[in-house]
Write a protein that holds these residues in place. Structure first.
Motif, PDB file in Angstrom:
ATOM      1  N   VAL A 216      15.055-152.600 -52.564  1.00 40.22           N
ATOM      2  CA  VAL A 216      14.430-151.368 -53.133  1.00 40.22           C
ATOM      3  C   VAL A 216      14.616-150.364 -52.251  1.00 40.22           C
ATOM      4  CG1 VAL A 216      12.758-152.659 -54.509  1.00 40.22           C
ATOM      5  CG2 VAL A 216      12.058-151.896 -52.224  1.00 40.22           C
ATOM      6  N   CYS A 217      14.986-150.254 -50.936  1.00 41.92           N
ATOM      7  CA  CYS A 217      15.178-149.280 -50.016  1.00 41.92           C
ATOM      8  C   CYS A 217      16.071-148.360 -50.542  1.00 41.92           C
ATOM      9  CB  CYS A 217      15.390-149.953 -48.522  1.00 41.92           C
ATOM     10  SG  CYS A 217      15.832-148.493 -47.371  1.00 41.92           S
ATOM     11  N   PRO A 218      15.677-147.041 -50.618  1.00 44.20           N
ATOM     12  CA  PRO A 218      16.767-146.177 -51.135  1.00 44.20           C
ATOM     13  C   PRO A 218      17.911-145.941 -50.395  1.00 44.20           C
ATOM     14  CG  PRO A 218      14.701-145.068 -50.555  1.00 44.20           C
ATOM     15  CD  PRO A 218      14.484-146.454 -50.347  1.00 44.20           C
ATOM     16  N   LYS A 219      17.777-146.284 -48.919  1.00 44.40           N
ATOM     17  CA  LYS A 219      18.850-146.048 -48.083  1.00 44.40           C
ATOM     18  C   LYS A 219      19.858-147.135 -47.973  1.00 44.40           C
ATOM     19  CE  LYS A 219      18.825-143.334 -45.422  1.00 44.40           C
ATOM     20  NZ  LYS A 219      19.315-141.941 -45.554  1.00 44.40           N
ATOM     21  N   SER A 220      19.515-148.198 -49.057  1.00 52.61           N
ATOM     22  CA  SER A 220      20.637-149.319 -49.164  1.00 52.61           C
ATOM     23  C   SER A 220      21.611-148.898 -50.283  1.00 52.61           C
ATOM     24  CB  SER A 220      19.771-150.641 -49.792  1.00 52.61           C
ATOM     25  OG  SER A 220      19.033-151.019 -48.820  1.00 52.61           O
TER      26      SER A 220
ATOM     27  N   ARG B 217      22.177-147.899 -43.550  1.00 53.80           N
ATOM     28  CA  ARG B 217      21.024-148.225 -44.163  1.00 53.80           C
ATOM     29  C   ARG B 217      19.889-148.435 -43.041  1.00 53.80           C
ATOM     30  NH1 ARG B 217      23.524-154.010 -46.827  1.00 53.80           N
ATOM     31  NH2 ARG B 217      25.360-153.063 -47.385  1.00 53.80           N
ATOM     32  N   ALA B 218      18.643-148.422 -43.765  1.00 55.42           N
ATOM     33  CA  ALA B 218      17.516-148.660 -42.934  1.00 55.42           C
ATOM     34  C   ALA B 218      17.146-150.043 -42.843  1.00 55.42           C
ATOM     35  CB  ALA B 218      16.286-147.945 -43.650  1.00 55.42           C
ATOM     36  N   ILE B 219      17.482-150.732 -43.898  1.00 53.25           N
ATOM     37  CA  ILE B 219      17.348-152.439 -43.597  1.00 53.25           C
ATOM     38  C   ILE B 219      18.518-153.194 -43.838  1.00 53.25           C
ATOM     39  CG2 ILE B 219      15.977-154.202 -44.482  1.00 53.25           C
ATOM     40  CD1 ILE B 219      13.955-152.368 -45.737  1.00 53.25           C
ATOM     41  N   VAL B 220      18.917-154.102 -42.987  1.00 54.52           N
ATOM     42  CA  VAL B 220      19.961-154.578 -43.185  1.00 54.52           C
ATOM     43  C   VAL B 220      19.572-156.400 -42.872  1.00 54.52           C
ATOM     44  CG1 VAL B 220      22.253-155.357 -42.201  1.00 54.52           C
ATOM     45  CG2 VAL B 220      21.272-152.847 -41.724  1.00 54.52           C
TER      46      VAL B 220
ATOM     47  N   GLN C  35       8.531-147.493 -49.994  1.00 54.63           N
ATOM     48  CA  GLN C  35       9.009-148.355 -51.120  1.00 54.63           C
ATOM     49  C   GLN C  35       8.920-149.946 -50.631  1.00 54.63           C
ATOM     50  OE1 GLN C  35       9.929-147.760 -54.486  1.00 54.63           O
ATOM     51  NE2 GLN C  35       8.837-146.042 -53.692  1.00 54.63           N
ATOM     52  N   CYS C  36       9.371-150.065 -49.403  1.00 55.17           N
ATOM     53  CA  CYS C  36       9.447-151.659 -48.773  1.00 55.17           C
ATOM     54  C   CYS C  36       7.976-152.023 -48.903  1.00 55.17           C
ATOM     55  CB  CYS C  36      10.081-151.516 -47.478  1.00 55.17           C
ATOM     56  SG  CYS C  36       9.502-150.441 -46.377  1.00 55.17           S
ATOM     57  N   TRP C  37       6.988-151.412 -48.301  1.00 50.40           N
ATOM     58  CA  TRP C  37       5.751-151.633 -48.243  1.00 50.40           C
ATOM     59  C   TRP C  37       5.141-152.148 -49.454  1.00 50.40           C
ATOM     60  CZ3 TRP C  37       1.598-148.970 -50.108  1.00 50.40           C
ATOM     61  CH2 TRP C  37       0.260-149.660 -49.708  1.00 50.40           C
TER      62      TRP C  37
ATOM     63  N   ASN D 268      17.522-144.291 -39.833  1.00 55.05           N
ATOM     64  CA  ASN D 268      17.709-143.973 -40.931  1.00 55.05           C
ATOM     65  C   ASN D 268      16.840-144.223 -42.132  1.00 55.05           C
ATOM     66  OD1 ASN D 268      20.543-144.182 -40.382  1.00 55.05           O
ATOM     67  ND2 ASN D 268      20.972-146.290 -40.758  1.00 55.05           N
ATOM     68  N   CYS D 269      15.596-144.315 -41.549  1.00 54.26           N
ATOM     69  CA  CYS D 269      14.289-144.602 -42.552  1.00 54.26           C
ATOM     70  C   CYS D 269      13.992-143.243 -42.658  1.00 54.26           C
ATOM     71  CB  CYS D 269      13.358-145.384 -41.780  1.00 54.26           C
ATOM     72  SG  CYS D 269      11.738-145.455 -42.638  1.00 54.26           S
ATOM     73  N   ILE D 270      13.472-143.130 -44.213  1.00 48.17           N
ATOM     74  CA  ILE D 270      12.775-141.727 -44.633  1.00 48.17           C
ATOM     75  C   ILE D 270      11.418-142.015 -44.908  1.00 48.17           C
ATOM     76  CG2 ILE D 270      14.766-140.619 -45.457  1.00 48.17           C
ATOM     77  CD1 ILE D 270      13.980-141.885 -48.300  1.00 48.17           C
ATOM     78  N   HIS D 271      10.717-143.333 -44.438  1.00 49.14           N
ATOM     79  CA  HIS D 271       9.518-143.553 -44.615  1.00 49.14           C
ATOM     80  C   HIS D 271       8.749-143.174 -46.080  1.00 49.14           C
ATOM     81  CE1 HIS D 271       9.298-144.344 -40.374  1.00 49.14           C
ATOM     82  NE2 HIS D 271       9.956-143.114 -40.181  1.00 49.14           N
TER      83      HIS D 271
HETATM   84  S1  SF4 Z   1      12.010-148.499 -48.148  1.00 47.96           S
HETATM   85 FE1  SF4 Z   1      13.599-148.201 -46.472  1.00 47.96          FE
HETATM   86  S2  SF4 Z   1      13.558-145.836 -46.056  1.00 47.96           S
HETATM   87 FE2  SF4 Z   1      11.484-146.585 -47.339  1.00 47.96          FE
HETATM   88  S3  SF4 Z   1      10.178-146.790 -45.770  1.00 47.96           S
HETATM   89 FE3  SF4 Z   1      11.208-148.673 -46.292  1.00 47.96          FE
HETATM   90  S4  SF4 Z   1      12.803-149.016 -44.818  1.00 47.96           S
HETATM   91 FE4  SF4 Z   1      12.035-146.858 -44.724  1.00 47.96          FE
END
Ligand code: SF4
Ligand code: SF4
Lengths: 116, 389
Positions: free
Chosen positions: A85-89, A103-106, A47-49, A41-44
């Motif tokens: 902050v992950c947009p996929k949340s 979601r990309a992060i759970v 934001q998380c980093w 689900n991650c769009i890289h």
């Molecule tokens: S914030 Fe979410 S979508 Fe963006 S890189 Fe990190 S895990 Fe992937």
């Protein structure tokens, strides 16, 4: 746990005599919630980093572009900022929390991984 | 050539510090310490020392400035007394914990309240577990000598601890006595250059002082302090031996006075030892086998010396110039605990005296010895000399 030294091996007075040695201090033991990465689900967007208060997001540069590659659990304290902050949340239509499988992060309780 | 001078204890300490020429002196005035830094300030004003003198706004700041200076690698000195020392308390512990060989002269004075400016040992006893080495002077000469020796002990790589020189307020600080001072160059070469470790100004080897130290490491750092104290007797003896070579005066962890054949031994800290020696001479003339043991070093506590000396004596009388409310007086408690292990335990008696500067006379000392001669020492009974019932 980090490798703890005995009193005979330590510099006196609680002094830190080696600059930058905080990286030896494995703060991941504080974690009660664990962020679990769902790469499908991650769009890289990174934001998380950007928001991670530690350096717990593993990044690989592919063709000059950063790619999210999961977590370094030695340092991740489980604060949950990355998931926040992950947009996929968030569901883009309803603006409500997205279902977990999208979601990309759970965030999961650390006790789920007690066996590891 | 050593010179005879008539000085107060305060002047003698300031004179020794002039000869040592420390990098930083930070202090706040308090009776009866004030003349120490007052005399020293004159040396600064006259340009005979290179010291950076910092007149701070409180004793808490004085010790803080010394901590900063010592961490930077400087030789730092301060002097205080009573409530001034109490106000420093937080930083007194920090100085020891950061392992900074600061030297502090304490003109021992009663802690408030009610407010009192005269001598007792409650101020230093409140710091006895702070991790400082405690030296106790009997007179002006010893106050001078300990000041000359202090940095050598504290800065030793096996020690790295701050040193407190206790000298009884007014009795030593303001009393003029003849002492023998050493030549400036003799003191200079004896003290030598500071032995620096982990200096903040050593930018080639950056170091962080005072980071947070929680349950995972704090305990280990305390264990290191315990170990450092164990090294003090060896280092003290080495420094004392070298000091004897330049001065002819011999120091050890404790002073023994007429103890060889003594059946009854009195133990006391500081200037009262002089009155006890006088009384012992009188009692000896009457055929009484009495002696004195005076700890020159109270922290670390000279337990093994006391065990060796006191084993098998008939009676031991401990004089304390401070009380421990709800427990035994501090010197007595330590002596009693040391005697737990000896083969033949003497009778033991605890006498508290001189609180708030109350005079102690030969008659009081004789009274305590008389109790011992009668076999009337009771280990669990605290008695008081010179107190009105
Ligand atoms: S914030 Fe979410 S979508 Fe963006 S890189 Fe990190 S895990 Fe992937
Ligand atoms: S939970 Fe916190 S510490 Fe762990 S990776 Fe996410 S932002 Fe970083």
């Amino acid at each position: 746990m980090p490798e703890l030294k005995g009193w005979k091996e330590l510099p006196i007075g609680g002094l830190i005599v080696e600059p930058g040695n905080a990286k030896q201090y494995k703060t991941g033991t504080w974690r009660v919630l664990r962020p679990v990465y769902q790469p499908e689900n991650c769009i890289h967007c990174m934001q998380c980093w950007l928001y991670c208060p530690d350096q717990a997001i593993v990044v690989e540069i592919v063709d000059g572009k950063p790619k999210m590659r999961g977590y370094n659990y030695y340092y991740c304290k489980g604060c949950g900022l990355c998931a926040n902050v992950c947009p996929k949340s968030t569901d883009p239509k309803t603006k409500q929390p997205a279902p977990e499988e999208k979601r990309a992060i759970v965030m999961r309780p650390e006790t789920d991984f007690a066996e590891e | 050539m050593p010179a005879k001078q008539a000085l107060t204890g305060a002047e003698a300490i300031a004179y020794a510090m002039k000869q040592i020429n420390p990098d930083v002196v930070a202090a706040y005035p308090i009776t009866p310490q004030t003349p120490v830094v007052e005399y020293f300030a004159k040396y600064v004003a006259d340009g005979v020392v290179d010291t950076e003198m910092i007149p701070v706004e409180s004793e808490h700041s004085a010790m803080s400035a010394c901590v900063g200076a010592a961490a930077a690698g400087a030789r730092a000195f301060t002097a205080t007394a009573a409530v001034g020392l109490a106000l420093m308390h937080e930083i007194v512990y920090i100085a020891a914990s950061l392992r900074l060989p600061i030297v502090m002269a304490v003109a021992n004075r009663a802690l408030s309240g009610p407010i009192n400016i005269h001598c007792d040992h409650s101020d230093a006893m409140a710091e006895r577990d702070s991790g400082w080495i405690q030296l106790w002077a009997e007179n002006v000469q010893e106050a001078y000598d300990f000041t000359v020796m202090a940095y050598r002990i504290g800065e030793h790589p096996d020690v790295r601890l701050p040193v407190m020189i206790n000298f009884d307020g007014f009795i030593i600080s303001h009393g003029v006595e003849v002492l023998e001072t050493l030549d400036d160059d003799v003191v200079k070469s004896f003290v030598g250059k500071p032995i620096k470790m982990y200096s903040l100004l050593d930018t080639e080897h950056p170091v962080t002082y005072g980071p947070l130290d929680l349950y995972d490491y704090y305990f280990e750092h305390k264990r290191q302090q315990i170990e450092a104290m164990k090294h003090v007797p060896k280092v003290f003896k080495q420094v004392a031996e070298e000091f004897e070579k330049i001065s002819g005066r011999k120091y050890d962890l404790v002073e023994e006075y007429m103890t060889d054949d003594a059946e009854y031994i009195m133990i006391a800290l500081g200037s009262t030892a002089g009155t006890i020696k006088h009384t012992i001479k009188e009692l000896r003339a009457e055929g009484k086998k009495v002696g004195l043991v005076k700890p020159w070093v109270f922290r670390p506590f000279p337990k093994f010396e006391l065990q060796r000396i006191l084993n098998g004596r008939k009676g031991v009388i401990v004089l304390d110039r401070s009380a421990s409310f709800g427990a035994e007086a501090p010197l007595y408690e330590a002596v009693k605990s040391a005697l737990y292990e000896v083969a033949v335990r003497p009778q033991l008696g605890s006498y508290v005296y001189g609180l708030g500067g109350r005079d102690i006379t030969p008659a009081h000392i004789r009274q305590a010895f008389e109790d011992a001669f009668k076999g009337y020492l009771i280990a669990d009974e605290e008695r008081y000399l010179g107190l009105r019932e």
